[in-house]
Motif scaffolding. Structure first.
Motif, PDB file in Angstrom:
ATOM      1  N   ILE A   3       0.835  -1.193   0.000  1.00  0.00           N
ATOM      2  CA  ILE A   3       0.000   0.000   0.000  1.00  0.00           C
ATOM      3  C   ILE A   3       0.872   1.245   0.000  1.00  0.00           C
ATOM      4  N   PHE A   4       1.919   1.228   0.802  1.00  0.00           N
ATOM      5  CA  PHE A   4       2.778   2.407   0.894  1.00  0.00           C
ATOM      6  C   PHE A   4       3.389   2.743  -0.453  1.00  0.00           C
ATOM      7  N   GLN A   5       3.923   1.743  -1.136  1.00  0.00           N
ATOM      8  CA  GLN A   5       4.547   1.998  -2.434  1.00  0.00           C
ATOM      9  C   GLN A   5       3.518   2.524  -3.420  1.00  0.00           C
ATOM     10  N   SER A   6       2.319   1.944  -3.412  1.00  0.00           N
ATOM     11  CA  SER A   6       1.271   2.369  -4.326  1.00  0.00           C
ATOM     12  C   SER A   6       0.876   3.813  -4.073  1.00  0.00           C
ATOM     13  N   VAL A   7       0.680   4.161  -2.793  1.00  0.00           N
ATOM     14  CA  VAL A   7       0.285   5.523  -2.426  1.00  0.00           C
ATOM     15  C   VAL A   7       1.384   6.517  -2.780  1.00  0.00           C
ATOM     16  N   ALA A   8       2.630   6.169  -2.471  1.00  0.00           N
ATOM     17  CA  ALA A   8       3.734   7.079  -2.762  1.00  0.00           C
ATOM     18  C   ALA A   8       3.844   7.340  -4.256  1.00  0.00           C
ATOM     19  N   LEU A   9       3.725   6.291  -5.050  1.00  0.00           N
ATOM     20  CA  LEU A   9       3.824   6.457  -6.491  1.00  0.00           C
ATOM     21  C   LEU A   9       2.693   7.326  -7.028  1.00  0.00           C
ATOM     22  N   GLU A  10       1.477   7.092  -6.547  1.00  0.00           N
ATOM     23  CA  GLU A  10       0.362   7.904  -7.027  1.00  0.00           C
ATOM     24  C   GLU A  10       0.509   9.353  -6.593  1.00  0.00           C
ATOM     25  N   ALA A  11       0.950   9.559  -5.347  1.00  0.00           N
ATOM     26  CA  ALA A  11       1.106  10.918  -4.836  1.00  0.00           C
ATOM     27  C   ALA A  11       2.062  11.717  -5.704  1.00  0.00           C
ATOM     28  N   PHE A  12       3.189  11.122  -6.025  1.00  0.00           N
ATOM     29  CA  PHE A  12       4.186  11.853  -6.788  1.00  0.00           C
ATOM     30  C   PHE A  12       3.861  11.887  -8.283  1.00  0.00           C
ATOM     31  N   ARG A  13       3.098  10.899  -8.747  1.00  0.00           N
ATOM     32  CA  ARG A  13       2.648  10.946 -10.135  1.00  0.00           C
ATOM     33  C   ARG A  13       1.684  12.114 -10.334  1.00  0.00           C
ATOM     34  N   ASP A  14       0.877  12.391  -9.304  1.00  0.00           N
ATOM     35  CA  ASP A  14      -0.118  13.451  -9.383  1.00  0.00           C
ATOM     36  C   ASP A  14       0.371  14.765  -8.766  1.00  0.00           C
ATOM     37  N   LEU A  15       1.666  14.896  -8.592  1.00  0.00           N
ATOM     38  CA  LEU A  15       2.204  16.068  -7.916  1.00  0.00           C
ATOM     39  C   LEU A  15       1.860  17.365  -8.637  1.00  0.00           C
ATOM     40  N   ASP A  16       1.694  17.292  -9.953  1.00  0.00           N
ATOM     41  CA  ASP A  16       1.343  18.499 -10.708  1.00  0.00           C
ATOM     42  C   ASP A  16      -0.005  19.059 -10.280  1.00  0.00           C
ATOM     43  N   SER A  32      -0.360  21.365   4.335  1.00  0.00           N
ATOM     44  CA  SER A  32      -1.251  20.967   3.238  1.00  0.00           C
ATOM     45  C   SER A  32      -0.691  19.784   2.460  1.00  0.00           C
ATOM     46  N   PHE A  33       0.634  19.656   2.370  1.00  0.00           N
ATOM     47  CA  PHE A  33       1.205  18.530   1.644  1.00  0.00           C
ATOM     48  C   PHE A  33       0.954  17.228   2.403  1.00  0.00           C
ATOM     49  N   ARG A  34       1.058  17.276   3.745  1.00  0.00           N
ATOM     50  CA  ARG A  34       0.754  16.100   4.559  1.00  0.00           C
ATOM     51  C   ARG A  34      -0.701  15.690   4.361  1.00  0.00           C
ATOM     52  N   HIS A  35      -1.615  16.661   4.353  1.00  0.00           N
ATOM     53  CA  HIS A  35      -3.031  16.350   4.167  1.00  0.00           C
ATOM     54  C   HIS A  35      -3.267  15.752   2.785  1.00  0.00           C
ATOM     55  N   TYR A  36      -2.576  16.269   1.791  1.00  0.00           N
ATOM     56  CA  TYR A  36      -2.672  15.748   0.428  1.00  0.00           C
ATOM     57  C   TYR A  36      -2.248  14.280   0.383  1.00  0.00           C
ATOM     58  N   LEU A  37      -1.108  13.966   0.999  1.00  0.00           N
ATOM     59  CA  LEU A  37      -0.623  12.593   1.008  1.00  0.00           C
ATOM     60  C   LEU A  37      -1.573  11.670   1.755  1.00  0.00           C
ATOM     61  N   ASN A  38      -2.047  12.104   2.929  1.00  0.00           N
ATOM     62  CA  ASN A  38      -2.898  11.249   3.740  1.00  0.00           C
ATOM     63  C   ASN A  38      -4.261  11.022   3.099  1.00  0.00           C
ATOM     64  N   THR A  39      -4.736  11.983   2.310  1.00  0.00           N
ATOM     65  CA  THR A  39      -5.982  11.791   1.578  1.00  0.00           C
ATOM     66  C   THR A  39      -5.821  10.657   0.569  1.00  0.00           C
ATOM     67  N   LEU A  40      -4.669  10.608  -0.084  1.00  0.00           N
ATOM     68  CA  LEU A  40      -4.402   9.517  -1.011  1.00  0.00           C
ATOM     69  C   LEU A  40      -4.304   8.183  -0.282  1.00  0.00           C
ATOM     70  N   VAL A  41      -3.762   8.210   0.939  1.00  0.00           N
ATOM     71  CA  VAL A  41      -3.707   6.989   1.745  1.00  0.00           C
ATOM     72  C   VAL A  41      -5.115   6.442   1.948  1.00  0.00           C
ATOM     73  N   LEU A  42      -6.024   7.302   2.370  1.00  0.00           N
ATOM     74  CA  LEU A  42      -7.405   6.891   2.605  1.00  0.00           C
ATOM     75  C   LEU A  42      -8.025   6.297   1.346  1.00  0.00           C
ATOM     76  N   ASN A  43      -7.848   6.970   0.225  1.00  0.00           N
ATOM     77  CA  ASN A  43      -8.438   6.492  -1.020  1.00  0.00           C
ATOM     78  C   ASN A  43      -7.880   5.132  -1.425  1.00  0.00           C
ATOM     79  N   LYS A  44      -6.573   4.961  -1.267  1.00  0.00           N
ATOM     80  CA  LYS A  44      -5.956   3.696  -1.632  1.00  0.00           C
ATOM     81  C   LYS A  44      -6.450   2.563  -0.738  1.00  0.00           C
ATOM     82  N   ILE A  45      -6.560   2.811   0.555  1.00  0.00           N
ATOM     83  CA  ILE A  45      -7.009   1.764   1.466  1.00  0.00           C
ATOM     84  C   ILE A  45      -8.461   1.397   1.176  1.00  0.00           C
TER      85      ILE A  45
END
Length: 200
Positions: free
Chosen positions: A60-73, A82-95
């Motif tokens: 899950i971590f690898q998947s979330v990290a990859l999506e987060a940085f893929r969507d960094l734009d 705000s960046f922490r909230h952005y990352l954690n929102t992706l965590v929730l969606n992935k789980i």
């Protein structure tokens, strides 16, 4: 404060985000390292016993990290944290995605990493671990997992996701006063449990 603080340097984080959005590979890797332990903590705290039995935190971590940085734009810094909230929102969606796959018995393995600069990010080990050598994240994770469910839920939303009390109250359909009370009790119990951990 019992919880680890946000990775230091909000201004530097914004600077690194801007560089990474411009295609700077070193800035991308620096962001990954900077937020590694905080993001991994957010993942593990949301993996209940049911999901832990079939899913690995590293997957899950690898998947979330990859999506987060893929969507960094798509990320726009708005306020501190705000960046922490952005990352954690992706965590929730992935789980949530993984839970749906699990419930439907259709999960067929991890995602493929895109063939891009993201593939150059530090790879996750089969058993992803915290990079902070002090052991504080492991102790914190154990202590939070031992809290009653209602306290743990409020604590994670407030201190791990960084959401304000009013927003947590809205999400949980509770009064702001009830959320504040639960949070205070959670922090007190967490401090006690961390003290017991440190005494061992």
């Amino acid at each position: 404060m019992t919880l680890p603080s946000e990775p230091p340097g909000e201004d530097e984080t914004r600077f690194l985000v801007a560089r990474a959005q411009a295609g700077d590979d070193e800035a991308l890797e620096d962001l990954f390292k900077r937020h590694h332990d905080h993001l991994l903590l957010a993942v593990r705290l949301r993996l209940g016993t049911r999901l832990r039995s079939v899913l690995e935190s590293a997957d899950i971590f690898q998947s979330v990290a990859l999506e987060a940085f893929r969507d960094l734009d798509n990320f726009e810094p708005r306020e501190p944290g705000s960046f922490r909230h952005y990352l954690n929102t992706l965590v929730l969606n992935k789980i949530r995605d993984r839970a749906r796959y699990f419930d439907a018995a259709k999960r067929q393995g991890g995602e493929r990493a895109p063939q891009s600069q993201l593939a150059q990010l530090p790879a996750s080990d089969p058993e992803e671990g915290y990079r902070d050598g002090s052991g504080r994240f492991e102790k914190l994770e154990r202590a939070i997992q031992q809290l009653p469910e209602d306290m743990r839920q409020v604590l994670v939303l407030r201190s791990v996701d960084g959401l304000p009390s009013q927003e947590v109250a809205r999400m949980l359909d509770k009064s702001d006063a009830a959320v504040r009370k639960a949070y205070s009790r959670a922090v007190a119990q967490l401090a006690s449990r961390m003290g017991e951990e440190n005494a061992q």
